[in-house]
Design an enzyme around this catalytic site. Sequence first.
Site, PDB file in Angstrom:
ATOM      1  N   HIS A  30     -20.686 -25.598 -32.873  1.00  0.00           N
ATOM      2  CA  HIS A  30     -19.328 -24.969 -33.226  1.00  0.00           C
ATOM      3  C   HIS A  30     -19.346 -23.688 -32.622  1.00  0.00           C
ATOM      4  O   HIS A  30     -20.254 -22.673 -33.034  1.00  0.00           O
ATOM      5  CB  HIS A  30     -19.321 -24.992 -34.979  1.00  0.00           C
ATOM      6  CG  HIS A  30     -17.922 -24.652 -35.459  1.00  0.00           C
ATOM      7  ND1 HIS A  30     -16.707 -25.223 -34.944  1.00  0.00           N
ATOM      8  CD2 HIS A  30     -17.550 -23.826 -36.272  1.00  0.00           C
ATOM      9  CE1 HIS A  30     -15.920 -24.740 -35.611  1.00  0.00           C
ATOM     10  NE2 HIS A  30     -16.573 -23.667 -36.755  1.00  0.00           N
ATOM     11  N   HIS A  42     -12.268 -19.042 -36.269  1.00  0.00           N
ATOM     12  CA  HIS A  42     -12.615 -20.291 -35.588  1.00  0.00           C
ATOM     13  C   HIS A  42     -11.775 -21.580 -35.837  1.00  0.00           C
ATOM     14  O   HIS A  42     -10.890 -21.217 -36.936  1.00  0.00           O
ATOM     15  CB  HIS A  42     -14.334 -20.583 -35.955  1.00  0.00           C
ATOM     16  CG  HIS A  42     -14.542 -20.710 -37.394  1.00  0.00           C
ATOM     17  ND1 HIS A  42     -14.881 -22.151 -37.808  1.00  0.00           N
ATOM     18  CD2 HIS A  42     -14.384 -19.776 -38.228  1.00  0.00           C
ATOM     19  CE1 HIS A  42     -15.197 -21.791 -39.140  1.00  0.00           C
ATOM     20  NE2 HIS A  42     -14.827 -20.562 -39.504  1.00  0.00           N
ATOM     21  N   CYS A 152     -13.117 -26.427 -30.808  1.00  0.00           N
ATOM     22  CA  CYS A 152     -13.475 -25.055 -31.346  1.00  0.00           C
ATOM     23  C   CYS A 152     -13.823 -24.093 -29.653  1.00  0.00           C
ATOM     24  O   CYS A 152     -13.601 -22.887 -30.108  1.00  0.00           O
ATOM     25  CB  CYS A 152     -14.499 -24.942 -32.041  1.00  0.00           C
ATOM     26  SG  CYS A 152     -15.900 -25.970 -31.756  1.00  0.00           S
TER      27      CYS A 152
END
Length: 258
Positions: A30, A42, A152
């Site tokens: 991530h 994010h 992401c």
Amino acid sequence: MGLFSNRVSKDSLKPGDHIYSWRTAYIYAHHGIYVGDNKVIHFTRRGQEVGTGTMLDVLLVSSGPARSQVPCSTCIPPEEDHGVVSSCLNCFLAGGILYRFEYAVSPALFLAKARGGTCTLAVTDPDDVVVHRANYLLNNGFGCYNVFKNNCEDFAIYCKTGLLVLDKRTMGQSGQAVSIIGGPLAAVLSTPLRLVTTNVYGMAATAVGVYCASRYAADIGMRRDVMKVSVEDLTSRLATGALQLVEPSMQALPAPIS
């Protein structure tokens, strides 16, 4: 940071850094932008994507901030209208290790780091510009999450470079998405060798070569199908559905030097 690891300490972070943390046994990472004051902006799934229809759906759940029975005292619950959120660094890491994404690496270092989603040949913009993009998208969104085309890592790379793949029918900027697809593709393309040889090492070498070539060609720093897009122009185009249209306000990139 070295050849085998981009691991860094929290004390070394500065606003504008592209950071990431591995999830699900190092299968998926991530990514986000550290903006200072222990905050990370994010892009998360937030239930927007209907699904890929593959086993990857179970991995997408890990793209969100940490879930705890005890609410975080510093993180404000995100709105549901888009998936760009702000979290404290601890919630972003979700118990994982902190890594920093590398930019403007040499071709040799890029290929040596066999795992995608850790570095790029592309050059980053100044840190204040990166933080501005991240904060702007926090308030305006980054479109609909898609693991292959708009995830992401795509978000973080756009914040760092301003580069965007305009044709959403193709793969996004994400290096880890290329890795997910590139491995099986390399195996398939090396299969015809079985017709002329039973040398396992030869087939393995071909598969590795195909995989490395696909990663290199798909890197945001090498692609010809990207444009420099201002964050204000990006969000207006997302709102009108005109992202794939090219206007003079978008600066075309020169062809990469071969």
